[in-house]
Design a protein around this motif. Sequence first.
Motif, PDB file in Angstrom:
ATOM      1  N   GLU A  45      -6.749 -31.283   5.212  1.00 31.46           N
ATOM      2  CA  GLU A  45      -5.750 -30.492   4.479  1.00 31.46           C
ATOM      3  C   GLU A  45      -5.442 -31.108   3.122  1.00 31.46           C
ATOM      4  O   GLU A  45      -5.249 -30.407   2.132  1.00 31.46           O
ATOM      5  CB  GLU A  45      -4.466 -30.384   5.303  1.00 31.46           C
ATOM      6  CG  GLU A  45      -3.391 -29.523   4.651  1.00 31.46           C
ATOM      7  CD  GLU A  45      -2.130 -29.435   5.489  1.00 31.46           C
ATOM      8  OE1 GLU A  45      -1.116 -28.894   4.976  1.00 31.46           O
ATOM      9  OE2 GLU A  45      -2.137 -29.898   6.655  1.00 31.46           O
ATOM     10  N   ALA A  46      -5.399 -32.441   3.071  1.00 33.32           N
ATOM     11  CA  ALA A  46      -5.101 -33.132   1.820  1.00 33.32           C
ATOM     12  C   ALA A  46      -6.319 -33.259   0.916  1.00 33.32           C
ATOM     13  O   ALA A  46      -6.196 -33.706  -0.233  1.00 33.32           O
ATOM     14  CB  ALA A  46      -4.538 -34.515   2.109  1.00 33.32           C
TER      15      ALA A  46
ATOM     16  N   THR B 147      -1.426 -39.398   2.551  1.00 33.16           N
ATOM     17  CA  THR B 147      -1.727 -39.606   1.121  1.00 33.16           C
ATOM     18  C   THR B 147      -0.892 -40.738   0.537  1.00 33.16           C
ATOM     19  O   THR B 147      -1.349 -41.416  -0.383  1.00 33.16           O
ATOM     20  CB  THR B 147      -1.502 -38.314   0.320  1.00 33.16           C
ATOM     21  OG1 THR B 147      -0.153 -37.835   0.537  1.00 33.16           O
ATOM     22  CG2 THR B 147      -2.485 -37.236   0.710  1.00 33.16           C
TER      23      THR B 147
ATOM     24  N   ASP C  89       0.326 -36.201   8.912  1.00 36.13           N
ATOM     25  CA  ASP C  89       0.623 -35.128   7.968  1.00 36.13           C
ATOM     26  C   ASP C  89       0.147 -35.583   6.593  1.00 36.13           C
ATOM     27  O   ASP C  89      -0.156 -36.765   6.376  1.00 36.13           O
ATOM     28  CB  ASP C  89       2.106 -34.759   7.970  1.00 36.13           C
ATOM     29  CG  ASP C  89       2.997 -35.902   7.510  1.00 36.13           C
ATOM     30  OD1 ASP C  89       2.512 -37.049   7.427  1.00 36.13           O
ATOM     31  OD2 ASP C  89       4.180 -35.650   7.235  1.00 36.13           O
ATOM     32  N   THR C  90       0.073 -34.659   5.672  1.00 40.67           N
ATOM     33  CA  THR C  90      -0.528 -34.982   4.369  1.00 40.67           C
ATOM     34  C   THR C  90       0.306 -35.985   3.582  1.00 40.67           C
ATOM     35  O   THR C  90      -0.245 -36.843   2.895  1.00 40.67           O
ATOM     36  CB  THR C  90      -0.719 -33.703   3.533  1.00 40.67           C
ATOM     37  OG1 THR C  90       0.548 -33.059   3.356  1.00 40.67           O
ATOM     38  CG2 THR C  90      -1.674 -32.742   4.208  1.00 40.67           C
TER      39      THR C  90
END
Length: 463
Positions: free
Chosen positions: A218-219, A190, A185-186
């Motif tokens: 997505e990020a 990140t 997931d972002t």
Amino acid sequence: MQYIENKTFDEISIGDSAQLVRTLRQQDIELFAVMSGDVNPAHVDVDYAKADIFHEVIAHGMWGGALISAVLGTELPGPGTIYLNQSLSFRRPVGLGDTVTVTVTAKEKQHEKKRVIFSCDCLNEEGEQVIVGEAEVIAPTVKVRRPRVTLPEVHLHERGASYQKLLDACARLEPIRVAVVHPCDTVSLTGALEAMSHGMMIPVLIGPRDKIDAAALEAEVSLEGIERIDVPHSHAAAERAVALVREGKAQSIMKGKLHTDELMNAIVDKDKGLRTERRMSHVYAMDVPHYPKPLMITDAAINIYPGLLDKRDIIQNAIDMAHALGLTLPKVAILSAVETVTPAITSTIDAAALCMMANRGQITGGVLDGPLAFDNAISRTAADAKGIVSAVAGDADILVTPDLEAGNMIAKQLIYLAGADAAGIVLGARVPIILTSRADGVLSRLVSCAMAQLFINHKQAVS
């Protein structure tokens, strides 16, 4: 009850005056900057100000102007005054600790439009003019007497301020190699990349390659040059991360988008895991508004109902972490509901035993006291009120909770009610485990990485 009362136009005589005295504090500068958005470094940057013309932080010029407005609006003429014009000449700077006396004096009345001209004079404690000017107002014609409004308390907190020293300490260290488990997931991806950009880690991303790539898309971040290990699912990612550590190819493990239990099951596996002779435990390092230093809380994530020997390891893990953060003799408060040994409350018996264990060298490197109630541990005022004589009470670095339920509640109450930030890792395994919550933001993940990097470097230095 205090009241605020005006002077009407007819009650004002030429020569009438009113005063306000105020000493400039750091909080005044910060509040004015927050309110106005004026972050001129002459007012808010100590290093810049030292090299500037005045060689110190000074007040915003309009801070003094606001004091003039306060006298006109609350004293003379007071409520009902309409401000029309103001001229100001700034003669000298106002520095921290300077006391300013603001005086407004009626010098002219214009009867037709009920206007009054006031001279405005601001003097420092040396009697020197810092601001001089003139104000024109429409004075009230109706008498007003109202209860004086009680202003709300204002508490300023710079988010992450107590974390900055930890981040600064990492700047001189070599990055550590970290197996990032299922960063799909972002937020988790990140967080790892942010730590990499700060030079804290060299990440190895382990998980389904398509999901990691989707999170990167997505990020809007690039994974070029970053090692990725493709595995089918999160369970396999956890096992592969543990294997990398056992092979000497990773110095730490970082949790991504998977449940804590799933990751920890691989770590505690008796045959293929990362067990040591020490009980594993979680240590929070929290940045709590209005507490003057990072506050460590343990254990709020791993040990549900720890026994006495488990608590010994939990405390030693936290002390070792505190040493890595630069505390030579951390103060450890062992929490319970009361501060006296009470047989009906098992945690008070444990606390007393743990303190004796420290006296006998079974726990080393810290100063222990307990049992202590939460308020006595973190508030000197509360400790004094109960007559507690202690080197720990009111100044704790580490809070040791009776069990996971209490620890989890304390940590989350501080996060969601007190605005605290939380970073944390698991210790007691072969390597530190960067164990963050799915709700944690990038800052928490970054500081958790800093904790792992500092711990590993400290361990290498003392071994």
